[in-house]
Design a protein around this motif. Structure first.
Motif, PDB file in Angstrom:
ATOM      1  N   PRO A 292       0.793  -1.231   0.000  1.00  0.00           N
ATOM      2  CA  PRO A 292       0.000   0.000   0.000  1.00  0.00           C
ATOM      3  C   PRO A 292       0.821   1.275   0.000  1.00  0.00           C
ATOM      4  O   PRO A 292       0.387   2.283  -0.546  1.00  0.00           O
ATOM      5  CB  PRO A 292      -0.832  -0.118   1.280  1.00  0.00           C
ATOM      6  CG  PRO A 292      -0.040  -1.013   2.157  1.00  0.00           C
ATOM      7  CD  PRO A 292       0.639  -1.997   1.257  1.00  0.00           C
ATOM      8  N   HIS A 293       2.025   1.260   0.639  1.00  0.00           N
ATOM      9  CA  HIS A 293       2.748   2.527   0.708  1.00  0.00           C
ATOM     10  C   HIS A 293       3.371   2.904  -0.628  1.00  0.00           C
ATOM     11  O   HIS A 293       3.885   4.001  -0.768  1.00  0.00           O
ATOM     12  CB  HIS A 293       3.823   2.499   1.811  1.00  0.00           C
ATOM     13  CG  HIS A 293       4.623   1.255   1.864  1.00  0.00           C
ATOM     14  ND1 HIS A 293       5.579   0.960   0.928  1.00  0.00           N
ATOM     15  CD2 HIS A 293       4.613   0.208   2.754  1.00  0.00           C
ATOM     16  CE1 HIS A 293       6.141  -0.203   1.245  1.00  0.00           C
ATOM     17  NE2 HIS A 293       5.570  -0.682   2.336  1.00  0.00           N
ATOM     18  N   ASP A 294       3.346   1.945  -1.630  1.00  0.00           N
ATOM     19  CA  ASP A 294       3.810   2.309  -2.967  1.00  0.00           C
ATOM     20  C   ASP A 294       2.650   2.473  -3.941  1.00  0.00           C
ATOM     21  O   ASP A 294       2.872   2.810  -5.113  1.00  0.00           O
ATOM     22  CB  ASP A 294       4.774   1.221  -3.512  1.00  0.00           C
ATOM     23  CG  ASP A 294       6.092   1.213  -2.752  1.00  0.00           C
ATOM     24  OD1 ASP A 294       6.478   2.305  -2.274  1.00  0.00           O
ATOM     25  OD2 ASP A 294       6.703   0.155  -2.615  1.00  0.00           O
ATOM     26  N   ALA A 295       1.413   2.230  -3.482  1.00  0.00           N
ATOM     27  CA  ALA A 295       0.247   2.277  -4.364  1.00  0.00           C
ATOM     28  C   ALA A 295      -0.225   3.721  -4.526  1.00  0.00           C
ATOM     29  O   ALA A 295       0.130   4.621  -3.761  1.00  0.00           O
ATOM     30  CB  ALA A 295      -0.879   1.424  -3.789  1.00  0.00           C
ATOM     31  N   THR A 296      -1.045   3.892  -5.590  1.00  0.00           N
ATOM     32  CA  THR A 296      -1.606   5.219  -5.863  1.00  0.00           C
ATOM     33  C   THR A 296      -2.975   5.330  -5.189  1.00  0.00           C
ATOM     34  O   THR A 296      -3.839   4.471  -5.409  1.00  0.00           O
ATOM     35  CB  THR A 296      -1.762   5.438  -7.370  1.00  0.00           C
ATOM     36  OG1 THR A 296      -0.480   5.298  -7.979  1.00  0.00           O
ATOM     37  CG2 THR A 296      -2.343   6.811  -7.665  1.00  0.00           C
ATOM     38  N   PRO A 297      -3.183   6.383  -4.405  1.00  0.00           N
ATOM     39  CA  PRO A 297      -4.479   6.521  -3.731  1.00  0.00           C
ATOM     40  C   PRO A 297      -5.567   6.893  -4.735  1.00  0.00           C
ATOM     41  O   PRO A 297      -5.309   7.577  -5.719  1.00  0.00           O
ATOM     42  CB  PRO A 297      -4.235   7.656  -2.738  1.00  0.00           C
ATOM     43  CG  PRO A 297      -3.134   8.459  -3.342  1.00  0.00           C
ATOM     44  CD  PRO A 297      -2.246   7.483  -4.063  1.00  0.00           C
ATOM     45  N   THR A 298      -6.749   6.412  -4.494  1.00  0.00           N
ATOM     46  CA  THR A 298      -7.897   6.748  -5.338  1.00  0.00           C
ATOM     47  C   THR A 298      -9.069   7.152  -4.465  1.00  0.00           C
ATOM     48  O   THR A 298      -9.261   6.623  -3.367  1.00  0.00           O
ATOM     49  CB  THR A 298      -8.317   5.547  -6.201  1.00  0.00           C
ATOM     50  OG1 THR A 298      -8.651   4.433  -5.342  1.00  0.00           O
ATOM     51  CG2 THR A 298      -7.210   5.137  -7.131  1.00  0.00           C
ATOM     52  N   HIS A 299      -9.856   8.072  -5.005  1.00  0.00           N
ATOM     53  CA  HIS A 299     -10.981   8.559  -4.231  1.00  0.00           C
ATOM     54  C   HIS A 299     -12.078   7.503  -4.142  1.00  0.00           C
ATOM     55  O   HIS A 299     -12.647   7.265  -3.077  1.00  0.00           O
ATOM     56  CB  HIS A 299     -11.522   9.839  -4.860  1.00  0.00           C
ATOM     57  CG  HIS A 299     -12.801  10.302  -4.233  1.00  0.00           C
ATOM     58  ND1 HIS A 299     -12.869  10.691  -2.917  1.00  0.00           N
ATOM     59  CD2 HIS A 299     -14.058  10.419  -4.749  1.00  0.00           C
ATOM     60  CE1 HIS A 299     -14.113  11.025  -2.628  1.00  0.00           C
ATOM     61  NE2 HIS A 299     -14.853  10.873  -3.747  1.00  0.00           N
ATOM     62  N   HIS A 300     -12.354   6.843  -5.298  1.00  0.00           N
ATOM     63  CA  HIS A 300     -13.439   5.867  -5.303  1.00  0.00           C
ATOM     64  C   HIS A 300     -12.976   4.499  -4.826  1.00  0.00           C
ATOM     65  O   HIS A 300     -13.764   3.663  -4.442  1.00  0.00           O
ATOM     66  CB  HIS A 300     -14.045   5.732  -6.710  1.00  0.00           C
ATOM     67  CG  HIS A 300     -13.016   5.538  -7.767  1.00  0.00           C
ATOM     68  ND1 HIS A 300     -12.337   4.356  -7.947  1.00  0.00           N
ATOM     69  CD2 HIS A 300     -12.547   6.399  -8.713  1.00  0.00           C
ATOM     70  CE1 HIS A 300     -11.494   4.477  -8.951  1.00  0.00           C
ATOM     71  NE2 HIS A 300     -11.589   5.720  -9.445  1.00  0.00           N
ATOM     72  N   GLY A 301     -11.634   4.229  -4.924  1.00  0.00           N
ATOM     73  CA  GLY A 301     -11.077   2.984  -4.394  1.00  0.00           C
ATOM     74  C   GLY A 301     -11.255   1.784  -5.295  1.00  0.00           C
ATOM     75  O   GLY A 301     -10.863   0.665  -4.937  1.00  0.00           O
ATOM     76  N   MET A 302     -11.793   1.970  -6.519  1.00  0.00           N
ATOM     77  CA  MET A 302     -12.030   0.839  -7.401  1.00  0.00           C
ATOM     78  C   MET A 302     -10.735   0.431  -8.127  1.00  0.00           C
ATOM     79  O   MET A 302      -9.813   1.240  -8.261  1.00  0.00           O
ATOM     80  CB  MET A 302     -13.099   1.196  -8.444  1.00  0.00           C
ATOM     81  CG  MET A 302     -14.454   1.525  -7.839  1.00  0.00           C
ATOM     82  SD  MET A 302     -15.160   0.087  -7.038  1.00  0.00           S
ATOM     83  CE  MET A 302     -16.841   0.642  -6.795  1.00  0.00           C
TER      84      MET A 302
END
Length: 837
Positions: free
Chosen positions: A824-834
């Motif tokens: 998760p600490h290398d992932a891109t955050p998303t508002h909708h999370g899909m």
């Protein structure tokens, strides 16, 4: 002449009197001091050819008359020749009189008209142990006169039970001629004391039957019973007459039961103490305690009680309290049984209770209404009671209360000087209230009517059993000689003599000679106005919801208005001139309706009264018309917005702080956090918060206005703009998430700062975000896709490394379309999370 114990010290007494010394004399009951000392003083004065009278001061009228009669009889003279007397409403004196027995009140009145006592060569204060208020005034004024103006005035202070040393020390403070102490051992017959059992729950009259029967059966002489009051005398008399034990205790001779108290006429009092061959049972108040010798008394029965007037300066009322007598008074009463032979004294209290009693009576000056004394002294030019050298100084609060009353009556001005009305009042032998009433009544009534009213208000009268009669009806009965059914002609005739004596004492300055003398019946209005002048502090405002009750000037509650005035009387304003001062509320005994426009305009005030309305949470204002502290009228008024308004608003909202809204409260919390970490920022404490509230109360009158106020603007003015910039920088309102979105930082007292954010918006954050230069970590409330908390942590790195893997399994199962990366600490955050397509 029979030899008496006092005769042994009379030569020393005569020598002291001849030398001009004051004498303090102690001699037990029966020693003969009251009857022999005045004759000895007269002999000493005549030997040195010193003119002037000897004034013998007695606390009681009965004693003054009886002693004068006894001394005159012993000299084979009539009263009014060498020996006379002067008591209230009765005087027997002539140009030949050298010895005058007088009451203390008459002595003080003579001193008022003759401040130097030019007629007197010697003043004798007898029965000084009683320590009445008038006796204390008499000794103070006589001592000062001797010390300052008349060193030739002789003075003797006598008693059976007092300690002589304190009196002598008092007189020696300012007296160039030493006061000498003298004591006579006396010769009284043995008196056997019998103590009873303490039975406080049993009625007094029942407790007395047994000791009275014992006294009658064990002795042959008269029996003297001491009771606290007249009502007790009547109850005991009825109980004895219905008691079989009483009849069986005296099989050979039923004694005559007679009464002896101050309310009787002089003729009735003299008959009670007159020598009689028939056995008597004398039911007496403490009028028989001193000076009066009833020949043939061989037994005393003592209730151990007395009615004592006690003035409550807070309520401005005097009430009679039934209290236990002192040991000295009990001994004085017991001594009555040993005057002429051996005797017995029956006390209804136990020996243990005897040991717990006070040794001496409390001086009356400590518990009395001082208004009469203050008026008399004001007529002598004395404005300050504390400036007088007292044996026992009066309480300051009682002196203040007396001064307030005299000012209210118009007798004194605001500086304490006697007014013209006060001078007229001081001339009358009446209580200041009754004297003021007489002045007012004289404007519309004849002298006889004024005297009748004064007598009805100040003396026991024959109409006391006529509860339904008004004052005007009583006056009509007196002036028209109409006798109600339950009033005897003799009682009315005796009372008429009192009225005539009062009428003669009224000064010419208040006599309304133009009014008819005998045909007048004053109206209720005239009487009410006269009473109002005398009792301006007894005005009562009735309660609208309970007309039987009301509130008196000063705040005292009263009850019983309807029983006195009648159910039909609904007058809102009432004058209650006779009330019982005891209890939570005062019981009304006499009252009369009055009108508002009769009240003294100088005592009427207008004010705007502001109060806090708890229901509306605001200040309200009522325009009030007041008499003293009684609210006569009240109407709604505009809130003035003055200092009183601001103070009321402040006092009633300070407990609600903070009240500047949620946004202002959050600012306070941010500042508090910064102040806890950084020295550059001082905490915003309670004192600063209250100061801020006080500033905001200016010009406002309600909580709603405060809530709309510019709290932050005033807050900045208090803490300073530079300080607030530090708070803005170090404890910012929001924080940026990895994807660029911003969320508010929550600040609460007692909790770390925190944010609420979905887990997927935190992808890319390796460590916990911090504020205050990295010194304070934020607490993260991590939410699932449904917005519900999954984890609370202030260590994000540990969450990713340990907890996330377990939570990820559950979240993938429940939300399979959402992206749940392993790293998760290398992932891109998303508002909708899909998941990305």
């Amino acid at each position: 002449m029979t030899q008496l114990p006092i005769d042994e010290i009379l030569p020393s007494l005569k020598k002291a009197i001849g030398s001009g010394n004051a004498v303090v004399l102690k001699a037990p009951p029966g020693a003969g001091k009251t009857t022999r000392v005045p004759i000895a003083i007269l002999d000493a004065l005549e030997e040195r050819q010193i003119p002037g009278q000897i004034w013998v001061i007695q606390p009681r009228r009965l004693a003054a008359r009886s002693v004068a009669n006894w001394i005159a009889h012993s000299r084979e003279e009539n009263v009014g020749e060498t020996v006379g007397y002067h008591v209230r409403l009765d005087r027997r004196e002539s140009a030949r009189t050298r010895i005058v027995l007088m009451t203390t009140g008459m002595f003080l009145r003579r001193m008022q008209s003759d401040p130097l006592l030019e007629q007197a060569a010697c003043v004798v204060l007898d029965e000084f142990h009683e320590r009445t208020l008038e006796l204390d005034v008499a000794i103070a004024m006589t001592h000062r006169l001797r010390s300052e103006l008349r060193d030739d005035l002789r003075m003797v202070v006598m008693s059976a039970t007092m300690e002589t040393a304190p009196i002598a020390d008092y007189l020696n403070r300012d007296d160039a001629k030493n006061a000498l102490e003298m004591q006579c051992e006396g010769r009284t017959y043995p008196v056997t004391i019998h103590h009873g059992d303490d039975r406080p729950k049993e009625r007094l009259e029942q407790r007395l039957i047994e000791p009275i029967c014992n006294a009658l059966s064990t002795t042959d002489g008269h029996v003297l019973v001491f009771l606290p009051g007249v009502a007790d005398i009547h109850r005991v008399q009825r109980a004895l007459q219905s008691s079989q034990a009483f009849e069986s205790s005296t099989p050979t001779q039923i004694p005559n039961i007679v009464s002896l108290h101050g309310s009787l006429s002089p003729k009735e009092q003299d008959a009670a103490i007159r020598t009689s061959a028939n056995r008597k049972l004398i039911l007496a108040t403490n009028i028989a305690e001193t000076s009066v010798t009833v020949d043939g008394v061989t037994a005393v029965v003592d209730s151990g009680l007395a009615k004592v007037p006690r003035f409550d300066s807070r309520r401005g009322m005097t009430r009679l309290e039934t209290t236990a007598i002192s040991i000295a008074s009990a001994d004085q009463r017991s001594g009555r049984a040993g005057r002429t032979s051996e005797g017995h004294a029956y006390r209804i209290w136990s020996m243990a209770a005897q040991r717990s009693r006070e040794e001496y009576d409390v001086p009356e000056i400590l518990r009395s209404d001082l208004s009469g004394v203050m008026l008399m002294l004001a007529s002598h030019g004395e404005k300050d009671l504390s400036a007088i050298h007292w044996l026992t100084p009066p309480p300051p609060h009682a002196a203040d209360s007396a001064g307030d009353l005299l000012k209210m009556l118009g007798a004194l001005d605001f500086s304490g000087r006697l007014t013209q009305i006060g001078s007229q009042m001081a001339e009358m032998p009446l209580h200041p209230r009754i004297a003021r009433m007489a002045i007012e009544a004289s404007q519309s009534m004849s002298r006889e009517t004024v005297a009748a009213l004064a007598a009805l208000l100040s003396e026991r009268h024959p109409f006391e059993s006529c509860a339904s009669m008004s004052l005007s009806e009583m006056v009509h009965a007196i002036t028209h000689k109409t006798i109600p059914r339950n009033v005897t002609a003799s009682a009315l005739k005796s009372f008429q003599r009192i009225i005539e004596s009062i009428g003669r004492s009224l000064p010419q300055s208040i006599a309304n000679e133009s009014l008819p003398i005998t045909s007048e019946t004053p109206s209720e209005i005239a009487i009410a106005k006269a009473l109002l002048a005398a009792y301006p502090d007894r005005v009562v405002l009735r309660r609208a919801d309970t007309p039987d009750r009301g509130r008196m000037v000063g705040g005292r509650g009263v009850v019983g208005l309807q029983s006195v005035l009648g159910e039909a009387n609904q007058s809102p304003l009432v004058l209650c001139w006779d009330v019982d001062g005891g209890g939570v509320e005062s019981k009304v005994r006499s009252a009369i309706s009055i009108e508002e426009d009769w009240l003294d305009s100088n005592q009427i005030a207008e004010r705007d009264q502001q109060t806090w309305d708890t229901q509306k949470q605001s200040v309200r204002c009522r325009h009030q018309t007041l008499y003293g502290d009684l609210v006569l009228k009240e109407t709604p008024g505009k809130v003035p917005g003055d200092e009183t308004t601001e103070q009321l608003l402040f006092e009633n909202t300070r407990s609600l702080l903070p009240i500047g809204g949620a946004k202002f409260e959050k600012r306070l919390q941010r500042m508090g956090l910064v102040a806890s970490v950084m020295d550059e920022v001082a905490p915003f404490d309670d004192a600063m918060h209250e100061e801020l509230l006080r500033q905001l109360c200016h010009g406002k009158s309600s909580l709603a206005e405060l809530q709309r106020a510019a709290w932050f603007d005033h807050f900045l003015g208090l803490v300073g703009y530079d300080v607030w910039q530090i708070v803005e920088r170090e404890a910012r309102e929001e924080i940026a998430l990895p994807g660029g979105r911003r969320v508010p930082i929550r600040y609460e007292d007692g909790k770390p700062p925190w944010i609420e954010v979905k887990i997927q918006l935190c992808f890319g954050w390796r460590d916990t975000p911090r504020i205050l230069g990295g010194r304070v970590p934020l607490q993260l409330h991590l939410l699932g896709p449904n917005g519900r908390p999954q984890q609370i942590t202030n260590d994000l790195a540990s969450f990713w490394a340990n907890t996330y893997t377990e939570i990820r399994k559950e979240l993938r199962r429940r939300y399979p379309k959402h992206d749940w990366p392993e790293n998760p600490h290398d992932a891109t955050p998303t508002h909708h999370g899909m998941k990305r397509r």
